[in-house]
Design a protein around this motif. Structure first.
Motif, PDB file in Angstrom:
ATOM      1  N   GLY A 221       0.749  -1.501  -0.149  1.00  0.00           N
ATOM      2  CA  GLY A 221      -0.283  -0.033   0.096  1.00  0.00           C
ATOM      3  C   GLY A 221       0.431   1.236  -0.042  1.00  0.00           C
ATOM      4  O   GLY A 221       0.145   2.074   0.075  1.00  0.00           O
ATOM      5  N   TYR A 222       2.834   0.908  -0.141  1.00  0.00           N
ATOM      6  CA  TYR A 222       2.806   2.158  -0.151  1.00  0.00           C
ATOM      7  C   TYR A 222       3.042   3.397  -2.035  1.00  0.00           C
ATOM      8  O   TYR A 222       2.666   2.264  -2.976  1.00  0.00           O
ATOM      9  CB  TYR A 222       4.317   2.352   0.075  1.00  0.00           C
ATOM     10  CG  TYR A 222       5.065   1.813   1.997  1.00  0.00           C
ATOM     11  CD1 TYR A 222       5.102   2.614   2.281  1.00  0.00           C
ATOM     12  CD2 TYR A 222       4.457   0.823   2.251  1.00  0.00           C
ATOM     13  CE1 TYR A 222       5.027   2.357   3.930  1.00  0.00           C
ATOM     14  CE2 TYR A 222       4.108  -0.142   3.178  1.00  0.00           C
ATOM     15  CZ  TYR A 222       4.903   1.056   3.974  1.00  0.00           C
ATOM     16  OH  TYR A 222       5.335   0.935   5.723  1.00  0.00           O
ATOM     17  N   LEU A 223       3.184   3.977  -1.139  1.00  0.00           N
ATOM     18  CA  LEU A 223       2.367   5.268  -2.908  1.00  0.00           C
ATOM     19  C   LEU A 223       4.491   4.688  -3.319  1.00  0.00           C
ATOM     20  O   LEU A 223       4.951   5.286  -3.102  1.00  0.00           O
ATOM     21  CB  LEU A 223       2.253   6.358  -2.829  1.00  0.00           C
ATOM     22  CG  LEU A 223       1.672   7.000  -4.519  1.00  0.00           C
ATOM     23  CD1 LEU A 223       0.887   7.295  -4.360  1.00  0.00           C
ATOM     24  CD2 LEU A 223       2.402   8.490  -3.514  1.00  0.00           C
TER      25      LEU A 223
ATOM     26  N   ALA B 120      -5.939   6.156   4.965  1.00  0.00           N
ATOM     27  CA  ALA B 120      -6.175   6.189   6.617  1.00  0.00           C
ATOM     28  C   ALA B 120      -7.690   5.343   6.341  1.00  0.00           C
ATOM     29  O   ALA B 120      -7.599   4.310   7.604  1.00  0.00           O
ATOM     30  CB  ALA B 120      -6.524   7.394   7.181  1.00  0.00           C
ATOM     31  N   LEU B 121      -8.648   6.137   5.801  1.00  0.00           N
ATOM     32  CA  LEU B 121     -10.001   5.789   6.439  1.00  0.00           C
ATOM     33  C   LEU B 121     -10.524   3.775   5.775  1.00  0.00           C
ATOM     34  O   LEU B 121     -10.842   3.119   6.188  1.00  0.00           O
ATOM     35  CB  LEU B 121     -11.000   6.437   4.939  1.00  0.00           C
ATOM     36  CG  LEU B 121     -11.292   7.403   5.583  1.00  0.00           C
ATOM     37  CD1 LEU B 121     -12.307   8.117   4.164  1.00  0.00           C
ATOM     38  CD2 LEU B 121     -12.253   7.357   7.232  1.00  0.00           C
TER      39      LEU B 121
ATOM     40  N   ALA C 133       2.411   5.352   9.289  1.00  0.00           N
ATOM     41  CA  ALA C 133       2.764   6.370   9.551  1.00  0.00           C
ATOM     42  C   ALA C 133       3.873   7.935   7.532  1.00  0.00           C
ATOM     43  O   ALA C 133       3.225   8.482   6.874  1.00  0.00           O
ATOM     44  CB  ALA C 133       3.156   8.150  10.467  1.00  0.00           C
ATOM     45  N   CYS C 134       4.430   6.436   7.328  1.00  0.00           N
ATOM     46  CA  CYS C 134       4.786   6.766   6.398  1.00  0.00           C
ATOM     47  C   CYS C 134       4.151   6.242   5.322  1.00  0.00           C
ATOM     48  O   CYS C 134       4.368   7.059   4.026  1.00  0.00           O
ATOM     49  CB  CYS C 134       5.897   5.801   6.356  1.00  0.00           C
ATOM     50  SG  CYS C 134       7.524   6.761   6.936  1.00  0.00           S
ATOM     51  N   LYS C 135       3.335   5.752   5.580  1.00  0.00           N
ATOM     52  CA  LYS C 135       2.336   5.511   4.672  1.00  0.00           C
ATOM     53  C   LYS C 135       1.677   6.856   3.897  1.00  0.00           C
ATOM     54  O   LYS C 135       1.194   6.862   3.013  1.00  0.00           O
ATOM     55  CB  LYS C 135       2.075   3.824   5.135  1.00  0.00           C
ATOM     56  CG  LYS C 135       0.742   3.168   3.232  1.00  0.00           C
ATOM     57  CD  LYS C 135       0.072   1.831   4.076  1.00  0.00           C
ATOM     58  CE  LYS C 135      -0.855   2.172   4.345  1.00  0.00           C
ATOM     59  NZ  LYS C 135      -1.761   0.855   4.264  1.00  0.00           N
TER      60      LYS C 135
END
Lengths: 139, 102, 110
Positions: free
Chosen positions: C16-18, C33-34, C97-99
């Motif tokens: 899920g990391y951009l 986050a949602l 948080a990094c994600k």
């Protein structure tokens, strides 16, 4: 040296290659950042073409690579406080400390005073420091 | 038409530049790229060898690779031309062949 | 993998990391986050914005230990504890948080 029941070892990371032409410089930096989590006595050496890794004003925009020279300034946050630079390597390349970026750390035991991490050493002095290590990683 | 030689290794780490200089015939050109750009810098242990070579061959250095390494274009050995990617392409078409030293 | 926000699709890795941190917008962080079931409040954003600034300056995401110390210095001692940060980001402050900040997974992240 012992800290409680944990043995602290002296780990040295030896950087001898110019950045970008090969992956060694970046790989070394990544390994150092990971190893910093293990509370060992870490020092870094920049000798031979490795001194080019710390050159000021690196700009990788046109070559399309990550400019990781900025990451070296984070080493202080990772409690890496001993960065040896070999004098002869600078001289052979017509360089001086002025051509390299400054690196600092904050001394916890001295009210977080900012101190220099860079230690300029002669080849003979460096030989002694290497000899004192438990482990030397070569990049 | 003469040959274009490219050298991508630092002269401090390999003897590629030295070999290239001794084997390039007069009138050919040498382009320093990647870590090879270190060979273009003045006041190093290898500057004299490079200066002497320029009596026989034309030497170029790739500007973007200098910039990436924080090496100042103003500090290259006198007589070396700093070129960009566009001129790199021109050089390859202007010469009879390209020899990439490794 | 990809994430959809406002009708636009953004590539992510399998965790899920951009993929391209230049594509990041705050809306993307909120959407991630949602999707994880916990909307972001201003305390989350303080940390996310701090991480983005740290990355801009040093080109890396800091390890948790480094993050904790730095947050304490910047946002106050009460926030510079791993308890506070883990309450905000239960999957690990640096990782999670990094994600949301659109940064790569931290180096040596434990």
């Amino acid at each position: 040296m012992e800290d409680g029941d944990q043995v602290i070892k002296k780990f040295m990371y030896m950087n001898r290659k110019a950045p970008y032409g090969t992956i060694y410089a970046w790989e070394s930096l990544e390994v150092v950042l990971i190893a910093a989590a293990f509370d060992q006595d870490i020092s870094l050496v920049f000798a031979d073409d490795g001194v080019y890794q710390l050159m000021k004003d690196q700009n990788t925009e046109e070559v399309g690579m990550k400019n990781f020279s900025k990451t070296y300034s984070a080493l202080g946050d990772y409690d890496i406080k001993k960065i040896y630079i070999e004098q002869e390597s600078l001289e052979e390349r017509g360089l001086s400390l002025e051509d390299l970026q400054g690196l600092k750390y904050e001394d916890e035991d001295d009210d977080w005073a900012e101190k220099d991490s860079i230690i300029l050493v002669s080849r003979a002095e460096l030989a002694k420091v290497i000899d004192e290590q438990d482990v030397v990683f070569s990049f | 038409m003469s040959m274009l030689h490219t050298v991508n290794k630092s002269p401090f780490e390999r003897n590629t530049l030295e070999s290239c200089i001794s084997l390039a015939v007069p009138g050919s050109a040498i382009l320093l790229i990647e870590d090879g750009v270190i060979g273009a810098m003045a006041n190093t242990k290898h500057s004299e060898m490079v200066k002497a070579a320029m009596a026989n061959v034309k030497i170029y250095v790739l500007g973007p690779d200098l910039k990436a390494r924080g090496l100042n274009e103003g500090n290259v050995v006198d007589g070396i031309s700093v070129v960009g990617y566009g001129e790199f392409v021109d050089l390859t078409t202007e010469h009879s062949a390209v020899q990439s030293w490794l | 993998m990809a994430i959809e926000v406002d009708g636009q699709s953004y590539e992510t890795d399998e965790e899920g990391y951009l993929e391209d941190l230049n594509q990041w917008r705050p809306e993307l962080g909120s959407a991630m986050a949602l999707a994880d079931g916990a909307p972001l409040d201003e305390n989350h954003w303080e940390v996310i914005n701090f991480l983005r600034e740290y990355y801009e300056e040093y080109q890396i995401a800091p390890a948790v230990r480094v993050l904790t110390k730095a947050i304490g210095k910047k946002l106050g001692k009460d926030k510079g504890t791993s308890k506070y940060l883990y309450e905000l980001f239960p999957y690990g402050p640096a990782k999670q948080a990094c994600k949301y900040a659109g940064l790569p997974k931290p180096t040596g992240c434990v």
